[in-house]
Design a protein around this motif. Structure first.
Motif, PDB file in Angstrom:
ATOM      1  N   MET A  83      16.761   9.099 -31.069  1.00 59.76           N
ATOM      2  CA  MET A  83      17.673   7.980 -31.162  1.00 59.76           C
ATOM      3  C   MET A  83      18.596   8.140 -32.360  1.00 59.76           C
ATOM      4  O   MET A  83      19.657   7.564 -32.365  1.00 59.76           O
ATOM      5  CB  MET A  83      16.905   6.667 -31.270  1.00 59.76           C
ATOM      6  N   GLY A  84      18.145   8.845 -33.415  1.00 58.19           N
ATOM      7  CA  GLY A  84      18.910   9.179 -34.591  1.00 58.19           C
ATOM      8  C   GLY A  84      20.222   8.474 -34.759  1.00 58.19           C
ATOM      9  O   GLY A  84      20.310   7.361 -35.215  1.00 58.19           O
ATOM     10  N   GLY A  85      21.367   9.149 -34.361  1.00 61.44           N
ATOM     11  CA  GLY A  85      22.686   8.628 -34.611  1.00 61.44           C
ATOM     12  C   GLY A  85      23.123   7.574 -33.631  1.00 61.44           C
ATOM     13  O   GLY A  85      24.225   7.072 -33.728  1.00 61.44           O
ATOM     14  N   MET A  86      22.312   7.230 -32.642  1.00 66.50           N
ATOM     15  CA  MET A  86      22.729   6.278 -31.625  1.00 66.50           C
ATOM     16  C   MET A  86      22.723   4.840 -32.143  1.00 66.50           C
ATOM     17  O   MET A  86      23.456   3.999 -31.664  1.00 66.50           O
ATOM     18  CB  MET A  86      21.793   6.366 -30.414  1.00 66.50           C
ATOM     19  N   THR A  87      21.891   4.546 -33.137  1.00 66.00           N
ATOM     20  CA  THR A  87      21.733   3.185 -33.598  1.00 66.00           C
ATOM     21  C   THR A  87      22.090   3.081 -35.066  1.00 66.00           C
ATOM     22  O   THR A  87      21.504   3.754 -35.908  1.00 66.00           O
ATOM     23  CB  THR A  87      20.270   2.717 -33.401  1.00 66.00           C
ATOM     24  N   ARG A  88      23.067   2.232 -35.356  1.00 69.24           N
ATOM     25  CA  ARG A  88      23.447   1.994 -36.740  1.00 69.24           C
ATOM     26  C   ARG A  88      22.552   0.897 -37.300  1.00 69.24           C
ATOM     27  O   ARG A  88      22.405  -0.169 -36.703  1.00 69.24           O
ATOM     28  CB  ARG A  88      24.919   1.575 -36.813  1.00 69.24           C
ATOM     29  N   ILE A  89      21.933   1.156 -38.438  1.00 70.45           N
ATOM     30  CA  ILE A  89      21.004   0.204 -39.029  1.00 70.45           C
ATOM     31  C   ILE A  89      21.676  -0.464 -40.231  1.00 70.45           C
ATOM     32  O   ILE A  89      22.213   0.215 -41.116  1.00 70.45           O
ATOM     33  CB  ILE A  89      19.698   0.891 -39.494  1.00 70.45           C
ATOM     34  N   GLN A  90      21.658  -1.779 -40.246  1.00 73.16           N
ATOM     35  CA  GLN A  90      22.140  -2.543 -41.388  1.00 73.16           C
ATOM     36  C   GLN A  90      20.950  -2.922 -42.268  1.00 73.16           C
ATOM     37  O   GLN A  90      19.875  -3.250 -41.756  1.00 73.16           O
ATOM     38  CB  GLN A  90      22.826  -3.838 -40.946  1.00 73.16           C
ATOM     39  N   HIS A 145      16.721 -13.576 -50.619  1.00 73.27           N
ATOM     40  CA  HIS A 145      16.083 -14.018 -51.854  1.00 73.27           C
ATOM     41  C   HIS A 145      15.633 -15.462 -51.691  1.00 73.27           C
ATOM     42  O   HIS A 145      16.435 -16.339 -51.346  1.00 73.27           O
ATOM     43  CB  HIS A 145      17.055 -13.904 -53.029  1.00 73.27           C
ATOM     44  N   HIS A 146      14.358 -15.714 -51.934  1.00 71.17           N
ATOM     45  CA  HIS A 146      13.846 -17.084 -51.894  1.00 71.17           C
ATOM     46  C   HIS A 146      12.521 -17.131 -52.615  1.00 71.17           C
ATOM     47  O   HIS A 146      11.795 -16.128 -52.689  1.00 71.17           O
ATOM     48  CB  HIS A 146      13.691 -17.568 -50.440  1.00 71.17           C
ATOM     49  N   ASP A 147      12.191 -18.283 -53.180  1.00 70.54           N
ATOM     50  CA  ASP A 147      10.879 -18.499 -53.796  1.00 70.54           C
ATOM     51  C   ASP A 147      10.552 -17.415 -54.821  1.00 70.54           C
ATOM     52  O   ASP A 147       9.398 -17.031 -54.992  1.00 70.54           O
ATOM     53  CB  ASP A 147       9.802 -18.546 -52.690  1.00 70.54           C
ATOM     54  N   GLY A 148      11.589 -16.890 -55.487  1.00 70.87           N
ATOM     55  CA  GLY A 148      11.377 -15.847 -56.481  1.00 70.87           C
ATOM     56  C   GLY A 148      11.028 -14.490 -55.911  1.00 70.87           C
ATOM     57  O   GLY A 148      10.624 -13.583 -56.656  1.00 70.87           O
ATOM     58  N   VAL A 149      11.185 -14.323 -54.591  1.00 73.05           N
ATOM     59  CA  VAL A 149      10.812 -13.082 -53.911  1.00 73.05           C
ATOM     60  C   VAL A 149      12.054 -12.460 -53.269  1.00 73.05           C
ATOM     61  O   VAL A 149      12.931 -13.169 -52.767  1.00 73.05           O
ATOM     62  CB  VAL A 149       9.757 -13.353 -52.822  1.00 73.05           C
ATOM     63  N   THR A 150      12.126 -11.133 -53.294  1.00 69.12           N
ATOM     64  CA  THR A 150      13.189 -10.404 -52.599  1.00 69.12           C
ATOM     65  C   THR A 150      12.607  -9.764 -51.350  1.00 69.12           C
ATOM     66  O   THR A 150      11.659  -8.984 -51.430  1.00 69.12           O
ATOM     67  CB  THR A 150      13.793  -9.325 -53.509  1.00 69.12           C
ATOM     68  N   ILE A 151      13.169 -10.130 -50.200  1.00 73.29           N
ATOM     69  CA  ILE A 151      12.694  -9.654 -48.902  1.00 73.29           C
ATOM     70  C   ILE A 151      13.716  -8.669 -48.325  1.00 73.29           C
ATOM     71  O   ILE A 151      14.865  -9.040 -48.074  1.00 73.29           O
ATOM     72  CB  ILE A 151      12.517 -10.824 -47.912  1.00 73.29           C
ATOM     73  N   PRO A 152      13.345  -7.402 -48.094  1.00 71.92           N
ATOM     74  CA  PRO A 152      14.263  -6.451 -47.479  1.00 71.92           C
ATOM     75  C   PRO A 152      14.279  -6.626 -45.956  1.00 71.92           C
ATOM     76  O   PRO A 152      13.227  -6.750 -45.322  1.00 71.92           O
ATOM     77  CB  PRO A 152      13.673  -5.095 -47.859  1.00 71.92           C
ATOM     78  N   VAL A 153      15.471  -6.639 -45.393  1.00 75.54           N
ATOM     79  CA  VAL A 153      15.657  -6.858 -43.955  1.00 75.54           C
ATOM     80  C   VAL A 153      16.473  -5.712 -43.377  1.00 75.54           C
ATOM     81  O   VAL A 153      17.417  -5.227 -44.010  1.00 75.54           O
ATOM     82  CB  VAL A 153      16.373  -8.204 -43.690  1.00 75.54           C
ATOM     83  N   SER A 154      16.103  -5.266 -42.174  1.00 73.33           N
ATOM     84  CA  SER A 154      16.857  -4.229 -41.465  1.00 73.33           C
ATOM     85  C   SER A 154      17.207  -4.734 -40.080  1.00 73.33           C
ATOM     86  O   SER A 154      16.423  -5.451 -39.458  1.00 73.33           O
ATOM     87  CB  SER A 154      16.034  -2.941 -41.343  1.00 73.33           C
ATOM     88  N   ARG A 155      18.391  -4.348 -39.606  1.00 73.80           N
ATOM     89  CA  ARG A 155      18.836  -4.784 -38.281  1.00 73.80           C
ATOM     90  C   ARG A 155      19.501  -3.624 -37.557  1.00 73.80           C
ATOM     91  O   ARG A 155      20.330  -2.915 -38.126  1.00 73.80           O
ATOM     92  CB  ARG A 155      19.824  -5.948 -38.401  1.00 73.80           C
ATOM     93  N   GLY A 156      19.138  -3.430 -36.286  1.00 79.19           N
ATOM     94  CA  GLY A 156      19.755  -2.381 -35.498  1.00 79.19           C
ATOM     95  C   GLY A 156      19.374  -2.487 -34.035  1.00 79.19           C
ATOM     96  O   GLY A 156      18.387  -3.128 -33.688  1.00 79.19           O
ATOM     97  N   HIS A 161      17.041  -4.137 -27.453  1.00 76.21           N
ATOM     98  CA  HIS A 161      17.144  -5.365 -28.228  1.00 76.21           C
ATOM     99  C   HIS A 161      17.878  -5.120 -29.546  1.00 76.21           C
ATOM    100  O   HIS A 161      17.869  -4.013 -30.088  1.00 76.21           O
ATOM    101  CB  HIS A 161      15.746  -5.930 -28.546  1.00 76.21           C
ATOM    102  N   ASP A 162      18.490  -6.169 -30.041  1.00 78.81           N
ATOM    103  CA  ASP A 162      19.078  -6.206 -31.376  1.00 78.81           C
ATOM    104  C   ASP A 162      17.941  -6.630 -32.310  1.00 78.81           C
ATOM    105  O   ASP A 162      17.625  -7.812 -32.421  1.00 78.81           O
ATOM    106  CB  ASP A 162      20.231  -7.221 -31.378  1.00 78.81           C
ATOM    107  N   VAL A 163      17.298  -5.647 -32.946  1.00 79.97           N
ATOM    108  CA  VAL A 163      16.018  -5.883 -33.622  1.00 79.97           C
ATOM    109  C   VAL A 163      16.203  -6.077 -35.121  1.00 79.97           C
ATOM    110  O   VAL A 163      16.838  -5.269 -35.801  1.00 79.97           O
ATOM    111  CB  VAL A 163      15.052  -4.702 -33.372  1.00 79.97           C
ATOM    112  N   VAL A 164      15.596  -7.140 -35.616  1.00 81.69           N
ATOM    113  CA  VAL A 164      15.531  -7.417 -37.049  1.00 81.69           C
ATOM    114  C   VAL A 164      14.086  -7.219 -37.504  1.00 81.69           C
ATOM    115  O   VAL A 164      13.154  -7.755 -36.886  1.00 81.69           O
ATOM    116  CB  VAL A 164      15.986  -8.854 -37.362  1.00 81.69           C
ATOM    117  N   THR A 165      13.891  -6.420 -38.539  1.00 77.82           N
ATOM    118  CA  THR A 165      12.563  -6.238 -39.130  1.00 77.82           C
ATOM    119  C   THR A 165      12.648  -6.579 -40.616  1.00 77.82           C
ATOM    120  O   THR A 165      13.730  -6.543 -41.222  1.00 77.82           O
ATOM    121  CB  THR A 165      12.048  -4.802 -38.962  1.00 77.82           C
TER     122      THR A 165
END
Length: 271
Positions: A1-8, A13-24, A54-58
């Motif tokens: 799948m490599g170059g087929m899907t662009r990942i954002q 930021h909330h509750d003093g925590v930084t949450i990393p999110v990816s979407r593709g 699917h347009d997946v958010v992790t």
């Protein structure tokens, strides 16, 4: 799948925590919520399969993966992480509410979110979690074994190897055991949450959550896991259940099968 899907990649930021999110990916919006001791990096194979339709958010829960550490690790704290991520997605103007896919603890978080936000999810897919157990999973007799598992040298070496990587878990053994005990309390009342949910629900469950041993705690835990789902389906017969011949690692060992079940339940729109 490599170059087929662009990942954002972005952060919440909330509750003093930084949450990393990816979407593709492309297709219906879908949010994949990991469980206790699992990260979005651990779920990469399942994510890759899901992104085909699917347009997946992790994302990573606090203290997991690339998320920052926190002052508190409790069910409500992790639930607040899911709420924060989904609130942030509203700015992305998704075409429809997402399907929520939760693994283990993530399944319980998805049920609680959908119960509080009835219009917030197009459907739930619950992987080996959110089970309304008829009795506690961990009894006093189990505690020594669970403590031993947490302190197992091989487990500790694995934790050390993961430090500083996308698979690290910053919770201590005590945090994990306290959360497992808390989950018994949460699941004892989760039927009330299911009663508030109208969207389609698909369960994907392991036949042998505790492994296939005929000795020790495994037989009781496996029977209890089945009994909880039987209890759920008796009360909510519209819920669809798929059983995979696997243990609790099914999200990692059976990713293609799980993705196919999700694809069948929530197919990509035509055209």
């Amino acid at each position: 799948m490599g170059g087929m899907t662009r990942i954002q990649h972005f952060t919440v930021h909330h509750d003093g925590v930084t949450i990393p999110v990816s979407r593709g990916g492309r297709g219906r919006p879908l949010v994949l919520c990991p469980g206790l001791n699992s990260t979005q990096a651990d779920l990469h194979e399942l994510t890759g399969h899901l992104r085909r339709d699917h347009d997946v958010v992790t994302f990573d829960l606090r203290g997991h993966g690339l998320a920052s550490a926190a002052d508190r690790y409790s069910f409500d704290a992790f639930l607040s992480d899911l709420f924060a991520v989904l609130a942030d997605l509203e700015r992305l103007d998704l075409p429809s509410p997402p399907v929520l896919v939760g693994y283990s603890l993530g399944a319980d978080l998805a049920v609680h979110y959908a119960a509080e936000r009835p219009d917030g999810a197009a459907g739930l897919v619950l992987i080996d979690g959110a089970n309304p157990l008829p009795e506690p999973f961990i009894t006093d007799a189990d505690l020594p074994e669970f403590r031993a598992m947490a302190e197992d040298p091989a487990t500790r070496r694995e934790i050390e190897r993961a430090k500083g990587t996308a698979r690290q878990v910053l919770l201590t053994a005590r945090h994990v055991l306290d959360l497992q005990l808390e989950m018994d309390v949460v699941r004892s009342a989760i039927l009330d949450r299911y009663r508030k949910i109208d969207c389609p629900i698909n369960m994907i469950m392991s036949t042998s959550i505790a492994g296939d041993s005929t000795e020790g705690r495994a037989p009781r835990h496996n029977r209890l896991w089945r009994a909880g789902i039987d209890r759920l389906v008796r009360e909510r017969p519209h819920i669809s259940t798929s059983w995979l011949d696997a243990d609790h690692r099914l999200a990692f060992t059976h990713a293609p099968e799980i993705a196919e079940i999700i694809r069948s339940a929530h197919p990509r729109p035509m055209g």
